[in-house]
Design a protein around this motif. Structure first.
Motif, short mmCIF file in Angstrom:
data_model
loop_
_atom_site.label_atom_id
_atom_site.label_comp_id
_atom_site.label_asym_id
_atom_site.label_seq_id
_atom_site.Cartn_x
_atom_site.Cartn_y
_atom_site.Cartn_z
N TYR A 159 0.77 -1.01 0.07
CA TYR A 159 -0.13 0.15 -0.11
C TYR A 159 0.86 0.92 -0.16
O TYR A 159 2.08 1.38 0.41
CB TYR A 159 -0.88 -0.07 1.24
N VAL A 186 2.04 -6.85 0.80
CA VAL A 186 0.97 -7.43 1.25
C VAL A 186 0.71 -8.46 0.13
O VAL A 186 0.01 -9.39 0.46
CB VAL A 186 -0.38 -6.76 1.73
N THR A 246 -8.00 -14.13 7.51
CA THR A 246 -8.16 -12.58 7.57
C THR A 246 -6.66 -12.04 7.65
O THR A 246 -5.78 -12.42 8.13
CB THR A 246 -8.87 -12.08 8.97
N GLY A 247 -6.39 -10.98 6.73
CA GLY A 247 -5.44 -10.16 6.50
C GLY A 247 -4.60 -11.04 5.65
O GLY A 247 -3.33 -10.49 5.31
N ALA A 248 -5.11 -11.99 4.98
CA ALA A 248 -3.90 -12.81 3.89
C ALA A 248 -3.79 -12.23 2.97
O ALA A 248 -2.45 -12.27 2.06
CB ALA A 248 -4.62 -14.04 3.63
N GLY A 249 -4.67 -11.27 2.49
CA GLY A 249 -4.41 -10.58 1.14
C GLY A 249 -5.44 -10.71 -0.03
O GLY A 249 -5.31 -10.16 -1.02
N LYS A 250 -6.73 -11.30 0.38
CA LYS A 250 -7.57 -11.38 -0.60
C LYS A 250 -8.28 -10.11 -1.04
O LYS A 250 -8.05 -10.12 -2.33
CB LYS A 250 -8.59 -12.23 0.07
N SER A 251 -8.37 -9.25 -0.31
CA SER A 251 -9.05 -7.93 -0.85
C SER A 251 -8.00 -7.29 -1.77
O SER A 251 -8.35 -6.64 -2.62
CB SER A 251 -9.62 -7.07 0.23
N SER A 252 -6.77 -7.46 -1.17
CA SER A 252 -5.78 -6.49 -1.97
C SER A 252 -5.44 -7.21 -3.21
O SER A 252 -5.30 -6.38 -4.37
CB SER A 252 -4.39 -6.59 -1.16
N GLN A 261 -15.89 -5.13 0.39
CA GLN A 261 -16.38 -6.01 1.48
C GLN A 261 -17.65 -5.30 2.34
O GLN A 261 -18.61 -5.86 2.66
CB GLN A 261 -15.10 -6.09 2.38
#
Ligand code: DUT
Length: 240
Positions: A16, A23, A43-49, A89
């Motif tokens: 980011y 990420v 959670t926080g794995a990077g899916k949304s990224s 999300q």
């Protein structure tokens, strides 16, 4: 139309803006037009990224993303906007009528287009049950919808544009299995490429490809049957 919906990530790494840690770390994959991709990971794995790079909410720090063989940087933003449906999300609804919320991003949408999309997203009946139907005001001084209803409304909003690529970032998490499966059956008819972040095994099962994401990397990929055979981690998720 120009875009068919193939999506390629080529050695994509991403941090980011202003952050020092990556990420996403060297992500590569190729998705053919019309395929369904289920994205799983903690959670926080990077899916949304990963998903945010497709409509160019961000650009990769290294590597490149291609749609139908074109580097996203060479695709007109207008074409991208028309062709990619993205539901974040947190569904973004504003204080306005249901109709206005649905038409957001496609201001020339007709009522019958809205109704068709709402039917596909399994929210039409909820809307017609509201006081003023499609003209009911939402938000601060209007009706508050439940989480699952908001999600379905955002899915309907994305479908109205008949996207070639549809990205549902955890946008069906509040739906029960049956409703989610009805929504996905309807989405099948659009023949779009579908990326769906999910925790539901039933959704992973119907995907052409499952990607397991951890710590910014794809750690496993394959169909449900393949991963059941080859991945201890996937079996753990499947049996949990
Ligand atoms: N991150 C940021 N800034 C942002 C968004 C995320 O620094 O604006 C970090 C948080 C996390 C990593 O990026 O360490 C990956 O986050 P992402 O939201 O992509 O993970 P996720 O797999 O989608 O998590 P969740 O299931 O909780 O949405």
């Amino acid at each position: 139309e120009q875009l068919k919906g193939a999506v390629t990530f080529e050695h994509v790494s991403f941090r980011y803006p202003g952050m020092s840690t990556y990420v996403l770390k060297d992500i590569s994959f190729h998705i053919r037009p019309g395929e369904t991709v289920a994205i799983l990971g903690s959670t926080g794995a990077g899916k949304s990224s990963i998903l945010q790079l497709i409509p160019r909410l961000y650009d990769p720090t290294e590597g490149a993303v291609y749609v139908d063989g074109m580097n996203l940087k060479d695709v007109k933003m207008d074409d991208l906007r028309k062709r990619i449906g993205f539901t974040p999300q947190e569904s973004i609804l504003f204080s306005g009528t249901v109709e206005e919320n649905l038409a957001w991003g496609k201001s020339d949408a007709t009522l019958s287009e809205m109704k068709a999309a709402a039917q596909d997203a399994q929210i039409h009946e909820t809307i017609t049950d509201l006081k003023d139907g499609y003209e009911t005001k939402l938000g601060q001084k209007g009706i508050n919808l439940s989480g699952g209803q908001k999600q379905r409304l955002s899915v309907a909003r994305a479908l109205i544009r008949k996207p070639n690529i549809l990205i549902l970032d955890d946008s069906t998490s509040a739906l029960d299995l049956q409703t989610e499966s009805k929504v996905l059956d309807a989405i099948d008819k659009y023949k779009c490429t579908l990326f769906i972040v999910t925790q539901k095994l039933s959704t992973a099962k119907r995907a052409d490809k499952i990607m397991l994401i951890d710590d910014g990397k794809i750690i496993e990929e394959g169909t449900h049957d393949q991963l059941m055979n080859t991945s201890t981690l996937y079996r753990e998720i499947a049996y949990s």
